[in-house]
Design an enzyme around this catalytic site. Sequence first.
Site, PDB file in Angstrom:
ATOM      1  N   ASP A  47      15.969 -32.530  10.524  1.00 15.16           N
ATOM      2  CA  ASP A  47      16.164 -32.251   9.100  1.00 15.16           C
ATOM      3  C   ASP A  47      17.621 -31.856   8.887  1.00 15.16           C
ATOM      4  O   ASP A  47      18.072 -30.827   9.383  1.00 15.16           O
ATOM      5  CB  ASP A  47      15.228 -31.123   8.651  1.00 15.16           C
ATOM      6  CG  ASP A  47      15.157 -30.995   7.132  1.00 15.16           C
ATOM      7  OD1 ASP A  47      15.784 -31.817   6.439  1.00 15.16           O
ATOM      8  OD2 ASP A  47      14.470 -30.084   6.654  1.00 15.16           O
ATOM      9  N   MET A  48      18.372 -32.691   8.163  1.00 17.20           N
ATOM     10  CA  MET A  48      19.770 -32.389   7.900  1.00 17.20           C
ATOM     11  C   MET A  48      19.877 -31.161   6.992  1.00 17.20           C
ATOM     12  O   MET A  48      19.069 -30.968   6.086  1.00 17.20           O
ATOM     13  CB  MET A  48      20.466 -33.585   7.253  1.00 17.20           C
ATOM     14  CG  MET A  48      20.443 -34.851   8.102  1.00 17.20           C
ATOM     15  SD  MET A  48      21.179 -34.621   9.734  1.00 17.20           S
ATOM     16  CE  MET A  48      22.862 -34.212   9.294  1.00 17.20           C
TER      17      MET A  48
ATOM     18  N   ASP B   5      17.204 -37.734   4.469  1.00 15.54           N
ATOM     19  CA  ASP B   5      17.825 -36.726   5.336  1.00 15.54           C
ATOM     20  C   ASP B   5      16.889 -36.158   6.393  1.00 15.54           C
ATOM     21  O   ASP B   5      17.177 -35.103   6.967  1.00 15.54           O
ATOM     22  CB  ASP B   5      18.400 -35.590   4.496  1.00 15.54           C
ATOM     23  CG  ASP B   5      17.337 -34.833   3.709  1.00 15.54           C
ATOM     24  OD1 ASP B   5      16.219 -35.347   3.592  1.00 15.54           O
ATOM     25  OD2 ASP B   5      17.635 -33.720   3.230  1.00 15.54           O
ATOM     26  N   GLU B   6      15.789 -36.829   6.676  1.00 16.03           N
ATOM     27  CA  GLU B   6      14.908 -36.328   7.730  1.00 16.03           C
ATOM     28  C   GLU B   6      14.163 -37.467   8.405  1.00 16.03           C
ATOM     29  O   GLU B   6      13.943 -38.527   7.822  1.00 16.03           O
ATOM     30  CB  GLU B   6      13.927 -35.288   7.187  1.00 16.03           C
ATOM     31  CG  GLU B   6      12.997 -35.798   6.117  1.00 16.03           C
ATOM     32  CD  GLU B   6      12.000 -34.739   5.666  1.00 16.03           C
ATOM     33  OE1 GLU B   6      11.468 -33.995   6.528  1.00 16.03           O
ATOM     34  OE2 GLU B   6      11.721 -34.675   4.460  1.00 16.03           O
TER      35      GLU B   6
END
Length: 400
Positions: free
Chosen positions: A8-9, A102-103
Amino acid sequence: MAMILHIDMDAFFASVEQKDHPELRGKCVIVGGKSERGVVTTASYEARRYGVHSAMPMFEARRRCPHAIIMPGRMARYKSVSRQIMTLLQDFTPHVEPVSIDEAYLDISDGHRLFGPPERVARSIKDRIRHATGLTASIGAAPLRFLAKIASDLEKPDGLTIIHQEEVPSFIAQLPVRKIPGVGKVTHDQLLRMNLNTLGDVHRYPRDQLVSRLGKFGQRLIALARGEDPTPVSPHTPAKSVSSESTLAQDTIDRTLLHTHLLHHAEDVGRQLRRLQLKARTITLKIKHADFHQVTRSRTLHRPIQATESIFRQVDHLFNQYPLSKKVRLIGVGASNFIAAATPVQTELFPDRDGTTLNWEKIDHTLDAINAKFGHGRISKASLVAPAKITGRESEIDDA
């Protein structure tokens, strides 16, 4: 031994802005619509200390953090960085499932032979992402998919949490039910009324009683409490729906204006379908009124469509049947129930009144090709040349 990673960013959009604009580093950055009717898409961790979070109305974010720097967002840039990260993850395993921009989930159950134990793999991934993009990621690792997602959120930002097999029973027993993916406020309140404070409390309820009160979610709770989550990491998850919607600059009850917005969104949804090489059987109208009451109306067709004109005629029909008695804040169009565009379908002897058998698809493909070559928006329908003002149009592909 099974081991799944959830990457997860950290504050992805805001972090990209801080990376690209060094003068923003260490400052409160909010990405989202700048108008008072806009919403927060992402907030940097500096802004989060003031209580700013995603989906918060922008006016509230400004009130809590008046010195924040508001960035409108650059989706093309975010998608480019996301592709770079997802490609990098493929170096560690072919079992990579992106679940959002983003994940992603990674199944590294067999990766220990090549890259070592989970902690070493996770640290290598974090180092590679940082070196390639200048960004940080939080990673959770666990034998179960849902635990990996929970673990990635425990030590943000730039965190790493690993739940080993022998730790799973005690972790599950003490896990607050609000941490379970999919548990929102309404479900959480219902679980608390049942004295279900932790996932371990599920064992106190008879199966029939849980299923009776919670339905399918009750069945899932029982499985998770037993340490069972068979959901695989699927590298290629087909899209389930596409949509396009916008929050209007001003609440309105003007049907003519709303028709223009619907045409705009029908064009966007049609373009997404053609890019995915899909046709849709179900078209959905979405309306959110000024009082935030939301309604949807859907229509399922006997012949799938992807042409803009056909999509618009269907959603326009739904809109004309809807009794518009209150002002509208948001309006959108969705498509679902897909088949591959190349799938043969029964043709009609005569054109339908709804236009589904007209040759709109060839026209749209030609327009798509022109816009792809010369830039999006270079050619469009005359009624969309000067569309009504939109504060925040959003397109979405749902693969959940």
